[in-house]
Design a protein around this motif. Structure first.
Motif, PDB file in Angstrom:
ATOM      1  N   HIS A 134       0.855  -1.188   0.000  1.00 53.12           N
ATOM      2  CA  HIS A 134       0.000   0.000   0.000  1.00 53.12           C
ATOM      3  C   HIS A 134       0.888   1.233   0.000  1.00 53.12           C
ATOM      4  O   HIS A 134       1.764   1.370   0.849  1.00 53.12           O
ATOM      5  N   GLU A 135       0.669   2.073  -0.973  1.00 56.18           N
ATOM      6  CA  GLU A 135       1.378   3.344  -1.076  1.00 56.18           C
ATOM      7  C   GLU A 135       0.352   4.467  -1.004  1.00 56.18           C
ATOM      8  O   GLU A 135      -0.858   4.215  -1.092  1.00 56.18           O
ATOM      9  N   LYS A 136       0.816   5.670  -0.894  1.00 53.71           N
ATOM     10  CA  LYS A 136      -0.070   6.833  -0.838  1.00 53.71           C
ATOM     11  C   LYS A 136      -0.977   6.896  -2.078  1.00 53.71           C
ATOM     12  O   LYS A 136      -2.126   7.290  -1.994  1.00 53.71           O
ATOM     13  N   TYR A 137      -0.434   6.479  -3.215  1.00 55.66           N
ATOM     14  CA  TYR A 137      -1.163   6.563  -4.483  1.00 55.66           C
ATOM     15  C   TYR A 137      -2.023   5.337  -4.779  1.00 55.66           C
ATOM     16  O   TYR A 137      -2.781   5.323  -5.741  1.00 55.66           O
ATOM     17  N   GLY A 138      -1.909   4.255  -3.963  1.00 53.64           N
ATOM     18  CA  GLY A 138      -2.749   3.084  -4.173  1.00 53.64           C
ATOM     19  C   GLY A 138      -2.032   1.793  -3.834  1.00 53.64           C
ATOM     20  O   GLY A 138      -0.968   1.794  -3.223  1.00 53.64           O
ATOM     21  N   ILE A 139      -2.632   0.679  -4.241  1.00 51.53           N
ATOM     22  CA  ILE A 139      -2.039  -0.645  -4.050  1.00 51.53           C
ATOM     23  C   ILE A 139      -1.207  -0.955  -5.286  1.00 51.53           C
ATOM     24  O   ILE A 139      -1.668  -0.768  -6.418  1.00 51.53           O
ATOM     25  N   VAL A 140       0.016  -1.493  -5.081  1.00 52.66           N
ATOM     26  CA  VAL A 140       0.908  -1.736  -6.205  1.00 52.66           C
ATOM     27  C   VAL A 140       1.705  -3.019  -5.989  1.00 52.66           C
ATOM     28  O   VAL A 140       2.033  -3.379  -4.858  1.00 52.66           O
ATOM     29  N   ALA A 141       1.986  -3.698  -7.097  1.00 52.28           N
ATOM     30  CA  ALA A 141       2.918  -4.827  -7.109  1.00 52.28           C
ATOM     31  C   ALA A 141       3.680  -4.774  -8.428  1.00 52.28           C
ATOM     32  O   ALA A 141       3.145  -4.351  -9.451  1.00 52.28           O
ATOM     33  N   VAL A 142       4.934  -5.199  -8.383  1.00 48.15           N
ATOM     34  CA  VAL A 142       5.779  -5.209  -9.578  1.00 48.15           C
ATOM     35  C   VAL A 142       5.804  -6.624 -10.139  1.00 48.15           C
ATOM     36  O   VAL A 142       5.972  -7.591  -9.405  1.00 48.15           O
ATOM     37  N   PHE A 143       5.621  -6.738 -11.463  1.00 45.80           N
ATOM     38  CA  PHE A 143       5.733  -8.021 -12.144  1.00 45.80           C
ATOM     39  C   PHE A 143       6.538  -7.847 -13.413  1.00 45.80           C
ATOM     40  O   PHE A 143       6.802  -6.726 -13.841  1.00 45.80           O
ATOM     41  N   GLU A 144       6.960  -8.974 -13.986  1.00 46.72           N
ATOM     42  CA  GLU A 144       7.722  -8.945 -15.239  1.00 46.72           C
ATOM     43  C   GLU A 144       6.923  -9.588 -16.365  1.00 46.72           C
ATOM     44  O   GLU A 144       6.221 -10.584 -16.148  1.00 46.72           O
ATOM     45  N   ASP A 145       7.087  -9.040 -17.565  1.00 43.12           N
ATOM     46  CA  ASP A 145       6.493  -9.696 -18.728  1.00 43.12           C
ATOM     47  C   ASP A 145       7.366 -10.879 -19.131  1.00 43.12           C
ATOM     48  O   ASP A 145       8.349 -11.207 -18.448  1.00 43.12           O
ATOM     49  N   LEU A 146       7.036 -11.523 -20.219  1.00 42.72           N
ATOM     50  CA  LEU A 146       7.745 -12.742 -20.603  1.00 42.72           C
ATOM     51  C   LEU A 146       9.216 -12.519 -20.916  1.00 42.72           C
ATOM     52  O   LEU A 146      10.001 -13.472 -20.886  1.00 42.72           O
ATOM     53  N   TYR A 147       9.629 -11.289 -21.182  1.00 40.39           N
ATOM     54  CA  TYR A 147      11.029 -11.021 -21.499  1.00 40.39           C
ATOM     55  C   TYR A 147      11.797 -10.377 -20.354  1.00 40.39           C
ATOM     56  O   TYR A 147      12.996 -10.205 -20.435  1.00 40.39           O
ATOM     57  N   GLY A 148      11.098  -9.980 -19.305  1.00 40.25           N
ATOM     58  CA  GLY A 148      11.764  -9.372 -18.164  1.00 40.25           C
ATOM     59  C   GLY A 148      11.509  -7.893 -17.978  1.00 40.25           C
ATOM     60  O   GLY A 148      12.024  -7.303 -17.028  1.00 40.25           O
ATOM     61  N   ASN A 149      10.745  -7.257 -18.877  1.00 39.65           N
ATOM     62  CA  ASN A 149      10.372  -5.859 -18.660  1.00 39.65           C
ATOM     63  C   ASN A 149       9.536  -5.772 -17.393  1.00 39.65           C
ATOM     64  O   ASN A 149       8.646  -6.596 -17.169  1.00 39.65           O
ATOM     65  N   TRP A 168       6.801  -4.145 -14.843  1.00 42.32           N
ATOM     66  CA  TRP A 168       5.522  -3.443 -14.846  1.00 42.32           C
ATOM     67  C   TRP A 168       5.089  -3.198 -13.409  1.00 42.32           C
ATOM     68  O   TRP A 168       5.366  -4.004 -12.531  1.00 42.32           O
ATOM     69  N   ASP A 169       4.347  -2.120 -13.188  1.00 38.48           N
ATOM     70  CA  ASP A 169       3.614  -1.923 -11.951  1.00 38.48           C
ATOM     71  C   ASP A 169       2.147  -2.233 -12.237  1.00 38.48           C
ATOM     72  O   ASP A 169       1.580  -1.701 -13.209  1.00 38.48           O
ATOM     73  N   LEU A 170       1.546  -3.076 -11.410  1.00 34.39           N
ATOM     74  CA  LEU A 170       0.096  -3.238 -11.391  1.00 34.39           C
ATOM     75  C   LEU A 170      -0.395  -2.349 -10.267  1.00 34.39           C
ATOM     76  O   LEU A 170       0.039  -2.496  -9.125  1.00 34.39           O
ATOM     77  N   ILE A 171      -1.281  -1.410 -10.597  1.00 35.90           N
ATOM     78  CA  ILE A 171      -1.698  -0.392  -9.628  1.00 35.90           C
ATOM     79  C   ILE A 171      -3.222  -0.246  -9.606  1.00 35.90           C
ATOM     80  O   ILE A 171      -3.842  -0.080 -10.654  1.00 35.90           O
ATOM     81  N   GLU A 172      -3.777  -0.320  -8.398  1.00 36.51           N
ATOM     82  CA  GLU A 172      -5.142   0.160  -8.204  1.00 36.51           C
ATOM     83  C   GLU A 172      -5.030   1.487  -7.490  1.00 36.51           C
ATOM     84  O   GLU A 172      -4.617   1.548  -6.326  1.00 36.51           O
ATOM     85  N   PRO A 173      -5.345   2.586  -8.197  1.00 33.65           N
ATOM     86  CA  PRO A 173      -5.170   3.906  -7.599  1.00 33.65           C
ATOM     87  C   PRO A 173      -6.022   4.080  -6.343  1.00 33.65           C
ATOM     88  O   PRO A 173      -7.126   3.521  -6.232  1.00 33.65           O
ATOM     89  N   ALA A 174      -5.512   4.860  -5.415  1.00 31.55           N
ATOM     90  CA  ALA A 174      -6.253   5.188  -4.197  1.00 31.55           C
ATOM     91  C   ALA A 174      -7.510   5.949  -4.598  1.00 31.55           C
ATOM     92  O   ALA A 174      -7.514   6.714  -5.568  1.00 31.55           O
ATOM     93  N   LYS A 175      -8.549   5.752  -3.831  1.00 33.53           N
ATOM     94  CA  LYS A 175      -9.828   6.431  -4.109  1.00 33.53           C
ATOM     95  C   LYS A 175      -9.772   7.856  -3.641  1.00 33.53           C
ATOM     96  O   LYS A 175      -9.185   8.228  -2.707  1.00 33.53           O
TER      97      LYS A 175
END
Length: 130
Positions: free
Chosen positions: A106-121, A123-130
């Motif tokens: 949980h961050e000030k701006y919302g819920i976030v987790a970092v994941f990688e695509d199939l090549y390693g790039n 990404w942040d998956l983010i649900e913005p704070a309401k």
């Protein structure tokens, strides 16, 4: 002036494997897949329900481009995927064996987790704070 981003190019090793990842594991829509030559295609994917910017899957063809596949930003998070339901989409990543780099937080701006695509790039998956 009226401007907008239309596409962001992501270097890939193989068109079909990249399409499969984005459509089957991230549930993106395949917007277009047009052959431009015997070796080049115009492939666009984007999150379902998004009318904005799409991702152009661009096959790396020379040594320099191939060296950047999976590391277009020097290891930093590259793309930011907003969601209206973090738990749904996070569980989808887990179910599809997508590599999670950072546990949800949980961050000030919302819920976030970092994941990688199939090549390693990264990404942040983010649900913005309401």
């Amino acid at each position: 002036m009226n401007q907008r981003l239309a596409h962001i190019a992501v270097l890939v090793d193989d068109y079909d494997e990249a399409i499969a990842f984005y459509t089957q594991k991230l549930n993106f829509a395949l917007v277009e897949d047009t052959a431009l030559s015997s070796s080049k295609r115009w492939v666009l994917v984007k999150p379902k329900g998004d009318e904005g910017c799409s991702i152009l899957l661009a096959k790396g063809v020379n040594d320099l481009q191939k060296s950047r596949i999976g590391n277009q930003t020097g290891g930093r998070v590259f793309l930011f995927l907003y969601t209206d339901d973090f738990n749904r989409d996070y569980q989808n990543l887990i179910k599809n064996n997508v590599k999670i780099i950072g546990e949800p937080r949980h961050e000030k701006y919302g819920i976030v987790a970092v994941f990688e695509d199939l090549y390693g790039n990264r990404w942040d998956l983010i649900e913005p704070a309401k």
